[in-house]
Design a protein around this motif. Structure first.
Motif, PDB file in Angstrom:
ATOM      1  N   ASN A 295      13.131   1.004  44.135  1.00 14.09           N
ATOM      2  CA  ASN A 295      13.634   2.056  45.029  1.00 14.09           C
ATOM      3  C   ASN A 295      13.958   1.508  46.406  1.00 14.09           C
ATOM      4  OD1 ASN A 295      12.762   4.028  43.024  1.00 14.09           O
ATOM      5  ND2 ASN A 295      10.692   3.622  43.756  1.00 14.09           N
ATOM      6  N   ASP A 296      13.688   0.237  46.627  1.00 15.97           N
ATOM      7  CA  ASP A 296      13.719  -0.283  47.996  1.00 15.97           C
ATOM      8  C   ASP A 296      15.136  -0.602  48.458  1.00 15.97           C
ATOM      9  OD1 ASP A 296      11.035   0.017  48.043  1.00 15.97           O
ATOM     10  OD2 ASP A 296      10.589  -2.083  47.595  1.00 15.97           O
ATOM     11  N   MET A 297      15.292  -0.594  49.764  1.00 18.24           N
ATOM     12  CA  MET A 297      16.571  -0.901  50.387  1.00 18.24           C
ATOM     13  C   MET A 297      16.776  -2.425  50.355  1.00 18.24           C
ATOM     14  SD  MET A 297      17.800   0.652  54.053  1.00 18.24           S
ATOM     15  CE  MET A 297      18.133   2.355  53.591  1.00 18.24           C
ATOM     16  N   PRO A 298      17.963  -2.886  49.982  1.00 17.77           N
ATOM     17  CA  PRO A 298      18.201  -4.322  49.793  1.00 17.77           C
ATOM     18  C   PRO A 298      18.448  -5.041  51.115  1.00 17.77           C
ATOM     19  CG  PRO A 298      20.189  -3.106  49.285  1.00 17.77           C
ATOM     20  CD  PRO A 298      19.122  -2.078  49.585  1.00 17.77           C
TER      21      PRO A 298
ATOM     22  N   ILE B  93      26.068   1.908  57.871  1.00 17.34           N
ATOM     23  CA  ILE B  93      25.854   3.338  57.650  1.00 17.34           C
ATOM     24  C   ILE B  93      24.802   3.515  56.564  1.00 17.34           C
ATOM     25  CG2 ILE B  93      26.925   5.448  56.715  1.00 17.34           C
ATOM     26  CD1 ILE B  93      29.566   4.481  58.003  1.00 17.34           C
ATOM     27  N   ASN B  94      23.857   4.420  56.796  1.00 16.84           N
ATOM     28  CA  ASN B  94      23.006   4.880  55.707  1.00 16.84           C
ATOM     29  C   ASN B  94      23.447   6.304  55.372  1.00 16.84           C
ATOM     30  OD1 ASN B  94      20.026   6.444  55.102  1.00 16.84           O
ATOM     31  ND2 ASN B  94      20.614   4.729  53.837  1.00 16.84           N
TER      32      ASN B  94
ATOM     33  N   ALA C  78      32.294   0.164  53.456  1.00 18.92           N
ATOM     34  CA  ALA C  78      33.090  -0.058  54.675  1.00 18.92           C
ATOM     35  C   ALA C  78      32.310  -0.879  55.707  1.00 18.92           C
ATOM     36  CB  ALA C  78      33.510   1.279  55.272  1.00 18.92           C
ATOM     37  N   CYS C  79      31.016  -1.025  55.489  1.00 20.48           N
ATOM     38  CA  CYS C  79      30.133  -1.723  56.441  1.00 20.48           C
ATOM     39  C   CYS C  79      30.131  -3.230  56.153  1.00 20.48           C
ATOM     40  CB  CYS C  79      28.724  -1.147  56.312  1.00 20.48           C
ATOM     41  SG  CYS C  79      28.677   0.633  56.597  1.00 20.48           S
TER      42      CYS C  79
ATOM     43  N   THR D 242      22.257  -1.305  53.417  1.00 20.30           N
ATOM     44  CA  THR D 242      21.666  -0.003  53.741  1.00 20.30           C
ATOM     45  C   THR D 242      22.010   1.067  52.703  1.00 20.30           C
ATOM     46  OG1 THR D 242      23.528   0.384  55.221  1.00 20.30           O
ATOM     47  CG2 THR D 242      21.471  -0.357  56.236  1.00 20.30           C
ATOM     48  N   THR D 243      22.342   0.640  51.494  1.00 18.70           N
ATOM     49  CA  THR D 243      22.573   1.611  50.418  1.00 18.70           C
ATOM     50  C   THR D 243      21.246   2.203  49.971  1.00 18.70           C
ATOM     51  OG1 THR D 243      23.427   1.937  48.178  1.00 18.70           O
ATOM     52  CG2 THR D 243      22.428  -0.182  48.614  1.00 18.70           C
TER      53      THR D 243
END
Lengths: 235, 235
Positions: free
Chosen positions: A136-139, B156-157, B128-129, B134-135
């Motif tokens: 679930n973690d952000m990469p 962007i998140n 676009a980032c 931050t996906t």
């Protein structure tokens, strides 16, 4: 091979003390162990020293010494000579990348295959799987690849969650796992709810805790399994 | 260069019709455009044909034709000759991997730099980032790298969310972004709440929608910005 694994969904339930709910099971699982080697690399917003101390405070109650790998000049050697290995939660991407940098994956696999007990929670349970594709973690950092220890042949989704907060339109966890299955149709996924864990002793696999786990595989309806149910189909 | 971007948090608010809330802004942004080329590769659990049809139904109201890249034998050429580009949401990892396979990144960058309007929502805003770090999406496939279009210099998140469901102990979105900042201390992150979007017209950047955005950078307290606020510090 009689591998021994304790794969815990989350360190801490909401409103409880750190590692409170799984401590009894960790104690039973590590009976007779005097010291564990601890992998702290999932820590991001606090130091490895702090992480080791936090875990040691809980393991004090079991009379077990916690020796974090960041204190060793040779982390591989520290795994090689470990009585048991404990892999803490945090950010799965940072954890995997550091373990890749130190070349830990093959030595952990070999030691677990030879019977060294392995305890992981959250990110530490994710990396026990073939890949980290169900994290679930952000990469936030880029590892050299998504392959992990592969100590079990299925994927765990820790902190499995049934619903979004009210009014939020983003994908639910089940939506995300359905996407995983389309791309990885031969792989079982265990949605491991908070407060639960999987314990593997040789060929025996048990779900432990007060809640069911939700199991997914492409082409089959999701199924709920309860503590006591036969989980051998996952192997 | 006068790049033109409309970067939308989410396609659809809870309880609303598909693409209902951003449609007015999309119509204004694409005024004069007759046909858009559509990148459907974030779709996982439904077909590219279905995705194109679903978006076309909404764009019918604007009198704009939607031409999905999966219908072209030369997707790069389809971008090369596009009036405007629309990148739909879904799974960011699948989207990026397919765009890498087709070699789309350089051609999209070049066309946007030359003034081609770009509309993205959710995964389409993430790419676009500078990177996809931050996906929120599950990394169900492995791309060749995390680098994305870099049409803006910040991250962007999308679907930014303030809290977890009650009783859930996993990391909040802000926890995850705090981890990102530790590893990527020079990068601004825009937590873009559902129902909002960023519109860039040349050097002008506007937040649009009924809610504030939450902005993060390592070493600074998070700040809330409102529609109408000056966002030039993000550049």
């Amino acid at each position: 091979m009689d591998t021994r694994l304790l794969l815990i969904s989350n360190s801490t339930n909401a409103g409880e003390e750190y590692l409170a709910y799984p401590m009894g099971e960790i104690g039973k699982f590590l009976r007779g162990v005097k010291a564990v080697r601890f992998i702290p690399y999932a820590a991001v917003t606090f130091s490895y020293d702090e992480y080791e101390a936090k875990v040691q405070r809980r393991f004090d109650g079991l009379g077990i010494r916690v020796e974090s790998l960041h204190r060793f000049t040779d982390p591989k050697g520290a795994v090689q000579s470990a009585e048991a290995l404990v892999v803490g939660g945090g950010n799965t991407w940072c954890l995997l990348r550091k373990m890749q940098e130190f070349g830990l994956l093959p030595v952990v696999r070999a030691r677990v295959a030879a019977g060294m007990p392995y305890v992981g929670w959250s990110a530490g349970s994710n990396v026990a799987c073939p890949t980290i594709k169900t994290t679930n973690d952000m990469p936030i950092v880029e590892p050299s690849g998504f392959e992990a220890f592969g100590l079990v042949p299925f994927q765990i989704n820790p902190h499995y969650l049934d619903a979004n907060p009210a009014g939020h339109a983003g994908e639910t966890r089940e939506d995300r796992i359905r996407e995983f299955m389309v791309e990885n149709p031969s792989v079982w996924v265990v949605g491991l709810r908070e407060g639960t864990m999987l314990r593997k002793e040789g060929s025996d696999l048990q779900l432990i805790g007060g809640r069911a786990a939700r199991i997914f595989r492409q082409g089959e309806p999701p199924r709920e399994v309860n503590p006591g149910d036969d989980l051998k189909f996952l192997f």
